[in-house]
Every structure is written in structure tokens, then in C-alpha cells.
Design a protein around this motif. Structure first.
Motif, short mmCIF file in Angstrom:
data_model
loop_
_atom_site.label_atom_id
_atom_site.label_comp_id
_atom_site.label_asym_id
_atom_site.label_seq_id
_atom_site.Cartn_x
_atom_site.Cartn_y
_atom_site.Cartn_z
N SER A 47 91.31 82.26 91.75
CA SER A 47 90.61 81.78 90.55
C SER A 47 91.30 82.25 89.28
N VAL A 48 91.73 83.49 89.27
CA VAL A 48 92.42 84.02 88.09
C VAL A 48 93.76 83.31 87.89
N ILE A 49 94.49 83.10 88.96
CA ILE A 49 95.79 82.43 88.85
C ILE A 49 95.62 80.99 88.37
N VAL A 50 94.68 80.27 88.95
CA VAL A 50 94.44 78.87 88.54
C VAL A 50 94.01 78.83 87.07
N GLY A 51 93.13 79.73 86.66
CA GLY A 51 92.70 79.77 85.27
C GLY A 51 93.84 80.08 84.32
N TRP A 52 94.67 81.03 84.68
CA TRP A 52 95.81 81.40 83.84
C TRP A 52 96.78 80.24 83.68
N THR A 56 97.60 78.28 80.17
CA THR A 56 98.92 78.43 79.57
C THR A 56 99.80 77.19 79.73
N MET A 57 99.78 76.58 80.88
CA MET A 57 100.64 75.43 81.12
C MET A 57 99.97 74.10 80.81
N GLY A 58 98.64 74.07 80.81
CA GLY A 58 97.93 72.83 80.51
C GLY A 58 98.29 72.24 79.16
#
Length: 95
Positions: A47-52, A56-58
Motif C-alpha cells: 500500500s505504501v509503495i503503490v501510494g508513493w 510521485t509518478m502520477g
């Protein structure tokens, strides 16, 4: 702390695995605390990785999409980038 609804299914799966492996733990302590703790930490990390990445990349990919820099032209996509970008063929076909 609110736990996800799939916790019982994780425990059931770990119980089935313990039976198949003949794991001796009559109180299910290892499966309950160790197994769910491992799965819970993995879910938290994911969840933290997907959120980050989303935060940032979105915006970057959104900007590239709006500037039409995200994809190549359709003609180049069909013919391949060997000719348009590298001025030659990457593979030599011998027939």
C-alpha cells in the motif's frame, strides 16, 4: 485498528497448509500471529509503495500524456523504431 475482511481466509489457508505439512501447533499461534503478521506487513508495504508511486509518478505521466510525449506516432509504432530512431534495421533477415 480495523483489519481487512480477508484475515479469516488467510488463517484458513495457513491452517490447511499446516495440516498438509504436519506442522504441530495446536493453539494456531504461529499461524495466527506469525502468518497474519507477515501477510499484514506485506499488505502495508504494498500500500505504501503503490501510494508513493501514484503520488510521485502520477503527475509526471499525466503531464507527459497531456503534452503528447508519452507515446510514439502510430506509424512508427507499426513500422518499428529501428528505422525512425536508429536509421537502420536491428535484425538482418536471411530468407
Amino acid at each position: 485498528m480495523v483489519r481487512p475482511y480477508f484475515e479469516p481466509w488467510v488463517l484458513i489457508g495457513l491452517n490447511i497448509l499446516a495440516i498438509k505439512l504436519n506442522f504441530d501447533d495446536p493453539l494456531e499461534a504461529t499461524r495466527l500471529h506469525g502468518g497474519w503478521g507477515f501477510i499484514g506487513s506485506q499488505v502495508t508495504e504494498l500500500s505504501v509503495i503503490v501510494g508513493w508511486v501514484r503520488e510521485t509518478m502520477g503527475p509526471l505521466f499525466h503531464a507527459l500524456h497531456k503534452l503528447k510525449m508519452l507515446r510514439i506516432l502510430e506509424d512508427e509504432e507499426i513500422t518499428g523504431l529501428d528505422i525512425s530512431s536508429d536509421s537502420g534495421y536491428a535484425y538482418v533477415c536471411s530468407s
